[in-house]
Design a protein around this motif. Structure first.
Motif, PDB file in Angstrom:
ATOM      1  N   ALA A 133       0.829  -1.207   0.000  1.00  0.00           N
ATOM      2  CA  ALA A 133       0.000   0.000   0.000  1.00  0.00           C
ATOM      3  C   ALA A 133       0.862   1.255   0.000  1.00  0.00           C
ATOM      4  O   ALA A 133       0.593   2.210  -0.739  1.00  0.00           O
ATOM      5  CB  ALA A 133      -0.923  -0.008   1.217  1.00  0.00           C
ATOM      6  N   VAL A 138      -1.390  -2.133  -5.896  1.00  0.00           N
ATOM      7  CA  VAL A 138      -2.578  -2.863  -5.480  1.00  0.00           C
ATOM      8  C   VAL A 138      -2.183  -4.301  -5.176  1.00  0.00           C
ATOM      9  O   VAL A 138      -1.069  -4.734  -5.490  1.00  0.00           O
ATOM     10  CB  VAL A 138      -3.698  -2.818  -6.547  1.00  0.00           C
ATOM     11  N   TYR A 139      -3.086  -5.056  -4.562  1.00  0.00           N
ATOM     12  CA  TYR A 139      -2.808  -6.446  -4.236  1.00  0.00           C
ATOM     13  C   TYR A 139      -3.860  -7.349  -4.856  1.00  0.00           C
ATOM     14  O   TYR A 139      -5.054  -7.222  -4.569  1.00  0.00           O
ATOM     15  CB  TYR A 139      -2.760  -6.667  -2.719  1.00  0.00           C
ATOM     16  N   HIS A 158      -6.770  -3.171   6.078  1.00  0.00           N
ATOM     17  CA  HIS A 158      -5.895  -2.335   5.236  1.00  0.00           C
ATOM     18  C   HIS A 158      -6.753  -1.478   4.300  1.00  0.00           C
ATOM     19  O   HIS A 158      -6.727  -1.660   3.076  1.00  0.00           O
ATOM     20  CB  HIS A 158      -4.940  -3.204   4.425  1.00  0.00           C
ATOM     21  N   GLU A 160      -6.349   1.327   3.207  1.00  0.00           N
ATOM     22  CA  GLU A 160      -5.549   2.139   2.290  1.00  0.00           C
ATOM     23  C   GLU A 160      -5.057   1.345   1.081  1.00  0.00           C
ATOM     24  O   GLU A 160      -4.491   1.909   0.141  1.00  0.00           O
ATOM     25  CB  GLU A 160      -4.336   2.710   3.047  1.00  0.00           C
ATOM     26  N   LEU A 161      -5.303   0.038   1.061  1.00  0.00           N
ATOM     27  CA  LEU A 161      -4.831  -0.846  -0.001  1.00  0.00           C
ATOM     28  C   LEU A 161      -6.013  -1.366  -0.812  1.00  0.00           C
ATOM     29  O   LEU A 161      -7.004  -1.820  -0.246  1.00  0.00           O
ATOM     30  CB  LEU A 161      -4.063  -2.027   0.607  1.00  0.00           C
ATOM     31  N   THR A 162      -5.911  -1.304  -2.137  1.00  0.00           N
ATOM     32  CA  THR A 162      -6.943  -1.867  -3.010  1.00  0.00           C
ATOM     33  C   THR A 162      -6.660  -3.347  -3.231  1.00  0.00           C
ATOM     34  O   THR A 162      -5.565  -3.720  -3.664  1.00  0.00           O
ATOM     35  CB  THR A 162      -6.985  -1.137  -4.360  1.00  0.00           C
ATOM     36  N   ASN A 193     -12.670  -0.774  -0.729  1.00  0.00           N
ATOM     37  CA  ASN A 193     -11.327  -0.918  -1.295  1.00  0.00           C
ATOM     38  C   ASN A 193     -11.134  -2.268  -1.974  1.00  0.00           C
ATOM     39  O   ASN A 193     -10.020  -2.787  -2.049  1.00  0.00           O
ATOM     40  CB  ASN A 193     -10.264  -0.723  -0.212  1.00  0.00           C
TER      41      ASN A 193
END
Length: 279
Positions: A133, A138-139, A158, A160-162, A193
């Protein structure tokens, strides 16, 4: 811009793909390169693609970045790095500095192969996700249905992480069962997200005699859960060739989304991927 948000390439002379085993996967035991994909993508009107990792070795991602740097077709790379290494932030920065490093858009790990259904919730993995992030990446989630609850918790932890769910979370399409997959995938979609790929469906059914009607309940579920603005088309080429050609996979996705308006289809076939992967 029309985008195929999920495909692979490999060269068996460079590295074996040890997951290609058994007679059913035998047609995949040959090389598949960008030169093989490009004319098929052009014929389907695809302008850009996202190249996704296949095996968990550190050498693959730099190779994919270099390939993207030389290709007009590949707009982004979802690579692999060991999320559990303590210096993962430094490793992500190193990858960004390599030739083609600006094409690195995301990270993926073969979570589907992890025996621990809560692998994503391990402390060292959480630290790795935070580094992804922080790097502005992205993950991608490649998981099985029983691992979806951990995906929900990870995405909630998380914000803040897509998180991008590959292949709808691999629902049991061949059995016709929707539950408990549908409830779990709706739980993931409830988080803002999260995004889902309309991909990988034709290889979850009888490879020789599947129908679009078998796929429709699963496509309808993710379309309703995520909406067109958080759904993106992916071919999963060349794995899809076990059941359908590249053009057929595109046609199937168009048929499954045929009831939508032009703007909604434009999101699924390009807009979502362009935004999420910053193509």
């Amino acid at each position: 811009m029309r985008v195929d948000a999920h495909h692979h390439v490999w060269d068996l002379a460079v590295r074996d793909q040890d997951w290609i085993t058994g007679p059913e996967l035998q047609p995949l035991r040959r090389d598949f390169g960008v030169a093989d994909l490009a004319p098929q993508a052009r014929a389907a009107g695809v302008d850009r693609t996202v190249l996704v990792q296949t095996i968990t070795v550190p050498e693959e991602t730099p190779e994919f970045l270099a390939l993207a740097a030389e290709s007009e077709l590949i707009g982004g790379v979802v690579g692999w790095t060991d999320l559990t290494r303590p210096d993962v932030a430094d490793e992500l920065a190193r990858l960004r500095e390599l030739p083609g490093g600006h094409h690195l858009k995301g990270i993926r790990h073969q979570v589907q192969g992890e025996p621990d259904p809560e692998w994503l919730l391990r402390a060292d993995v959480r630290d790795g996700l935070a580094a992804v992030a922080e790097a502005g990446l992205v993950y991608d989630l490649v998981v099985l249905p029983h691992q979806l609850p951990a995906c929900v918790r990870a995405a909630a932890d998380h914000p803040e992480l897509t998180f991008v769910l590959d292949h709808l979370g691999k629902p049991p399409i061949a059995t016709g069962a929707l539950q408990p997959w549908a409830t779990a995938v709706r739980g993931l979609a409830a988080l803002p997200n999260t995004v889902c790929k309309l991909s990988g469906m034709v290889t979850e059914v009888d490879l020789a005699k599947w129908t679009v009607d078998e796929l429709r309940p699963y496509a309808d579920t993710v379309l309703d859960a995520f909406g067109p603005g958080r759904l993106m088309f992916g071919s999963d080429w060349p794995v899809c060739t076990l059941a359908a050609s590249y053009g057929q996979v595109v046609d199937v996705a168009e048929e499954l989304t045929g009831g939508l308006g032009a703007e909604e289809r434009a999101e699924i076939f390009g807009g979502t991927a362009t935004r999420v992967y910053r193509l």
